[in-house]
Enzyme design. Structure first.
Site, short mmCIF file in Angstrom:
data_model
loop_
_atom_site.label_atom_id
_atom_site.label_comp_id
_atom_site.label_asym_id
_atom_site.label_seq_id
_atom_site.Cartn_x
_atom_site.Cartn_y
_atom_site.Cartn_z
N PRO A 2 0.84 -1.21 0.00
CA PRO A 2 0.00 0.00 0.00
C PRO A 2 0.87 1.25 0.00
O PRO A 2 1.89 1.30 0.69
CB PRO A 2 -0.78 -0.10 1.32
CG PRO A 2 -0.62 -1.50 1.79
CD PRO A 2 0.66 -2.01 1.20
N GLU A 3 0.49 2.24 -0.77
CA GLU A 3 1.19 3.52 -0.72
C GLU A 3 0.51 4.40 0.33
O GLU A 3 -0.55 4.08 0.84
CB GLU A 3 1.15 4.18 -2.11
CG GLU A 3 1.97 3.41 -3.15
CD GLU A 3 3.12 4.22 -3.74
OE1 GLU A 3 3.34 5.37 -3.31
OE2 GLU A 3 3.79 3.70 -4.64
#
Ligand SMILES: [Zn+2]
Length: 298
Positions: A2-3
């Site tokens: 996940p960013e």
């Protein structure tokens, strides 16, 4: 992985359920994730109230009423889901690919009594690269995970003057400097590519050239500061995105192929009106950079 916008989306999804809630019971279903859970994890959380739900870089931070902070990193595949009593499960954060709902991968269950009523918050992580720990709030900034982290790319603390202080004299390419977590915390490859395109800056340019000899931000750096904040806030608004899920896309939630201007668009036409050039991919420090050679000359 996940960013940052995805982690922030998860935080915003958890906040109404977790903030102010009492942890009535905690089920810890294994001894470790990526790292072992801290000793007496379940006992230390039981009976505590969550006073705030925050985030630093890609860490979720649940402040507790005893001065401790529950720190959680989602790793590669971690996700939370919320099961209110008597209602269908909700997963905070819009993920590009459906997150695992296989309950064999439910590793931690928080039984909460909070402002939103009774609910279960369940941490699911098939690959178990995520991790949780309990750390004292007053020593958090000095912990190895947080010490030396740069400024957040959300909010106004990331401004041109601050970036000028951090980039002055740097000979590293702009791309590498923007990915350096000691300069900006949590900014990943996708959003660095997008921000440089938007600011029309070459990723190969030495970072220090965006700063004058007297240490002032050049106009290009003022533009970049605005554009970094904009790409992040737009991604949060769109519900976050993730590289891993992007690769695995099945096309059903394809909004963000259209949302990116250059990232993963090698060979496509640059979307800037009147440009017409083709997006290229170059490799810098082993990672792909996507750019428009015509727009990003400065
Ligand atoms: Zn272009």
């Amino acid at each position: 992985m996940p960013e940052l916008p995805e982690v922030e989306t998860v935080r915003r999804g958890l906040q109404p359920v977790m903030e102010g809630a009492l942890i009535v019971r905690l089920e810890q279903r294994r001894a470790d994730l990526r790292f072992p859970f801290p000793p007496d994890f379940a006992a230390r959380l039981t009976g505590r109230r969550i006073t705030a739900m925050g985030r630093r870089a890609k860490y979720l931070l649940a402040d507790l009423d005893d001065g401790m902070v529950l720190v959680c990193h989602l790793g590669m595949s971690g996700s939370f889901r919320i099961e209110p009593d008597g209602e269908e499960a909700l997963s905070p954060g819009v993920f590009h690919h459906p997150r695992s709902k296989d309950d064999r991968h439910d590793h931690v269950v928080f039984h909460l009594d909070g402002p939103a009523g009774r609910a279960r918050v369940i941490y699911n992580d098939p690959r178990r690269f995520g991790y949780m720990d309990l750390l004292p709030r007053d020593a958090l900034a000095e912990h190895p995970w947080f010490r030396g982290l740069g400024i957040e790319p959300t909010g106004n603390s990331l401004d041109a003057d601050e970036l000028a202080r951090r980039l002055a004299g740097k000979t590293a390419p702009l791309k590498a400097a923007l990915l350096d977590q000691r300069i900006i915390a949590g900014l990943g490859n996708i959003y660095v590519c997008e921000a440089m395109w938007r600011a029309r800056l070459s990723p190969l340019k030495p970072a220090g050239r965006l700063v004058t000899k007297s240490g002032q931000p050049r106009v290009s750096l003022q533009r970049l500061a605005v554009d970094v904040r904009a790409v992040i806030s737009e991604a949060i608004a769109a519900g976050g995105s993730s590289l891993r899920d992007h690769i695995q896309t099945d096309g059903t939630l394809g909004y963000f192929q259209h949302g990116f201007s250059v990232y993963d668009r090698e060979g496509k036409t640059c979307p800037r009106p009147g440009c017409g050039d083709t997006v290229r991919r170059v490799v810098q420090s082993g990672r792909s950079t996507f750019l428009c050679p015509r727009c990003q000359k400065e």
